[in-house]
Design a protein around this motif. Structure first.
Motif, mmCIF file in Angstrom:
data_model
loop_
_atom_site.group_PDB
_atom_site.id
_atom_site.type_symbol
_atom_site.label_atom_id
_atom_site.label_comp_id
_atom_site.label_asym_id
_atom_site.label_seq_id
_atom_site.Cartn_x
_atom_site.Cartn_y
_atom_site.Cartn_z
ATOM 1 N N TYR A 38 0.885 -1.159 0.000
ATOM 2 C CA TYR A 38 0.000 0.000 0.000
ATOM 3 C C TYR A 38 0.923 1.208 0.000
ATOM 4 C CZ TYR A 38 -4.859 -1.104 0.020
ATOM 5 O OH TYR A 38 -6.119 -1.468 -0.388
ATOM 6 N N TRP A 39 0.757 2.059 -0.995
ATOM 7 C CA TRP A 39 1.595 3.241 -1.174
ATOM 8 C C TRP A 39 0.831 4.477 -0.737
ATOM 9 C CZ3 TRP A 39 6.537 2.451 -2.228
ATOM 10 C CH2 TRP A 39 6.892 1.214 -2.785
ATOM 11 N N LEU A 40 1.491 5.332 0.016
ATOM 12 C CA LEU A 40 0.924 6.599 0.464
ATOM 13 C C LEU A 40 1.818 7.717 -0.046
ATOM 14 C CD1 LEU A 40 -1.100 8.205 2.257
ATOM 15 C CD2 LEU A 40 0.583 7.950 4.111
ATOM 16 N N ALA A 41 1.227 8.634 -0.800
ATOM 17 C CA ALA A 41 1.951 9.820 -1.257
ATOM 18 C C ALA A 41 1.328 11.020 -0.567
ATOM 19 C CB ALA A 41 1.856 9.968 -2.767
ATOM 20 N N VAL A 42 2.168 11.817 0.085
ATOM 21 C CA VAL A 42 1.722 13.055 0.717
ATOM 22 C C VAL A 42 2.453 14.185 0.015
ATOM 23 C CG1 VAL A 42 1.601 14.385 2.861
ATOM 24 C CG2 VAL A 42 1.271 11.894 2.912
ATOM 25 N N SER A 43 1.677 15.107 -0.541
ATOM 26 C CA SER A 43 2.247 16.179 -1.352
ATOM 27 C C SER A 43 1.907 17.536 -0.765
ATOM 28 C CB SER A 43 1.706 16.103 -2.780
ATOM 29 O OG SER A 43 1.961 14.828 -3.331
ATOM 30 N N ASP A 44 2.833 18.462 -0.922
ATOM 31 C CA ASP A 44 2.638 19.832 -0.462
ATOM 32 C C ASP A 44 3.201 20.786 -1.523
ATOM 33 O OD1 ASP A 44 5.508 20.536 0.126
ATOM 34 O OD2 ASP A 44 5.287 18.941 1.593
ATOM 35 N N PRO A 45 2.919 22.072 -1.403
ATOM 36 C CA PRO A 45 3.384 23.024 -2.418
ATOM 37 C C PRO A 45 4.839 23.453 -2.257
ATOM 38 C CG PRO A 45 2.004 24.143 -0.820
ATOM 39 C CD PRO A 45 1.978 22.682 -0.462
ATOM 40 N N GLY A 46 5.521 22.984 -1.238
ATOM 41 C CA GLY A 46 6.894 23.413 -0.972
ATOM 42 C C GLY A 46 7.895 22.855 -1.971
ATOM 43 N N THR A 47 9.063 23.474 -1.989
ATOM 44 C CA THR A 47 10.118 23.044 -2.910
ATOM 45 C C THR A 47 11.282 22.369 -2.192
ATOM 46 O OG1 THR A 47 11.132 25.221 -2.772
ATOM 47 C CG2 THR A 47 9.577 24.849 -4.582
ATOM 48 N N GLY A 48 11.208 22.295 -0.871
ATOM 49 C CA GLY A 48 12.287 21.667 -0.118
ATOM 50 C C GLY A 48 12.327 20.169 -0.343
ATOM 51 N N LYS A 49 13.470 19.575 -0.018
ATOM 52 C CA LYS A 49 13.617 18.127 -0.142
ATOM 53 C C LYS A 49 13.794 17.537 1.250
ATOM 54 C CE LYS A 49 15.855 14.390 -2.409
ATOM 55 N NZ LYS A 49 16.690 13.876 -3.432
ATOM 56 N N PRO A 50 12.737 16.875 1.767
ATOM 57 C CA PRO A 50 12.846 16.262 3.090
ATOM 58 C C PRO A 50 14.002 15.264 3.135
ATOM 59 C CG PRO A 50 10.583 16.246 2.326
ATOM 60 C CD PRO A 50 11.429 16.674 1.170
ATOM 61 N N ALA A 51 14.687 15.234 4.264
ATOM 62 C CA ALA A 51 15.816 14.324 4.432
ATOM 63 C C ALA A 51 15.867 13.851 5.880
ATOM 64 C CB ALA A 51 17.114 15.024 4.070
ATOM 65 N N LEU A 52 16.455 12.687 6.071
ATOM 66 C CA LEU A 52 16.639 12.166 7.424
ATOM 67 C C LEU A 52 17.492 13.134 8.235
ATOM 68 C CD1 LEU A 52 17.354 8.399 6.717
ATOM 69 C CD2 LEU A 52 15.355 9.343 7.856
ATOM 70 N N ALA A 53 17.081 13.346 9.466
ATOM 71 C CA ALA A 53 17.825 14.217 10.378
ATOM 72 C C ALA A 53 18.577 13.358 11.389
ATOM 73 C CB ALA A 53 16.858 15.155 11.093
ATOM 74 N N ASN A 54 19.448 13.995 12.120
ATOM 75 C CA ASN A 54 20.172 13.340 13.191
ATOM 76 C C ASN A 54 19.957 14.176 14.454
ATOM 77 O OD1 ASN A 54 21.795 11.682 14.633
ATOM 78 N ND2 ASN A 54 23.714 12.357 13.708
ATOM 79 N N PRO A 55 18.729 14.103 15.029
ATOM 80 C CA PRO A 55 18.432 14.959 16.174
ATOM 81 C C PRO A 55 19.203 14.540 17.420
ATOM 82 C CG PRO A 55 16.662 13.409 15.833
ATOM 83 C CD PRO A 55 17.636 13.225 14.695
ATOM 84 N N GLY A 56 19.514 15.512 18.225
ATOM 85 C CA GLY A 56 20.173 15.242 19.499
ATOM 86 C C GLY A 56 19.204 14.586 20.470
ATOM 87 N N THR A 57 19.726 14.034 21.522
ATOM 88 C CA THR A 57 18.880 13.333 22.493
ATOM 89 C C THR A 57 17.901 14.275 23.187
ATOM 90 O OG1 THR A 57 20.608 13.557 24.159
ATOM 91 C CG2 THR A 57 20.527 11.479 22.919
ATOM 92 N N ASP A 58 18.231 15.569 23.263
ATOM 93 C CA ASP A 58 17.349 16.539 23.900
ATOM 94 C C ASP A 58 16.368 17.183 22.918
ATOM 95 O OD1 ASP A 58 18.625 16.062 26.286
ATOM 96 O OD2 ASP A 58 19.968 17.781 26.106
ATOM 97 N N SER A 59 16.506 16.902 21.640
ATOM 98 C CA SER A 59 15.656 17.515 20.622
ATOM 99 C C SER A 59 14.224 16.992 20.722
ATOM 100 C CB SER A 59 16.217 17.216 19.232
ATOM 101 O OG SER A 59 15.391 17.790 18.257
#
Length: 137
Positions: A78-99
């Motif tokens: 089952y494929w889910l596509a979520v689209s928005d009008p933005g031009t950014g490219k989502p990417a994996l983050a490396n949040p700190g433990t307190d984030s």
């Protein structure tokens, strides 16, 4: 004669935090009853994370823009596509433990069999994630 595919489920919601719950409910209700026990929770979490990201990062004018969702079965997923009008490219983050944020795509990455970011032909960005509904082994 070829098998006629199912028509994808399609929704548009305002880029507003209240739309996260509405999107999650709409997607969950469209899943066939037989698949809800296996995919319901994971699909709901994917929907929440992707819609929240689209509202926070992809919509410039909250409440004036729309977030679009498409859900369809194909190739054992089952494929889910979520689209928005933005031009950014989502990417994996490396949040700190307190984030307190930055873990949405980490959850998507761990739940989905596959996911990708694709530009939309006219404008905007889509994040597409798939959950397998095939029996393993």
């Amino acid at each position: 004669m070829p098998e006629i595919p199912l028509v994808p489920a399609h929704w548009r919601f305002p880029a507003h935090p209240a739309s996260v719950r509405r999107a999650r409910c709409a997607v969950a209700e469209s899943l066939p009853d037989v698949l809800r026990p296996r995919l319901g929770d994971d699909l709901s979490l994917l929907t929440s994370e992707l819609v929240t990201n689209a509202i926070r990062h992809g919509a410039c004018r909250v409440d004036e823009e729309l977030i679009e969702l498409v859900l369809w079965p194909a190739d054992g997923h089952y494929w889910l596509a979520v689209s928005d009008p933005g031009t950014g490219k989502p990417a994996l983050a490396n949040p700190g433990t307190d984030s307190e944020s930055g873990r949405g795509l980490i959850l998507v990455d761990s739940l989905a069999a596959a996911w990708a970011v694709r530009p939309r032909p006219a404008c905007g960005t889509s994040v597409i994630a798939g959950l397998s509904f095939q029996r393993s082994g």
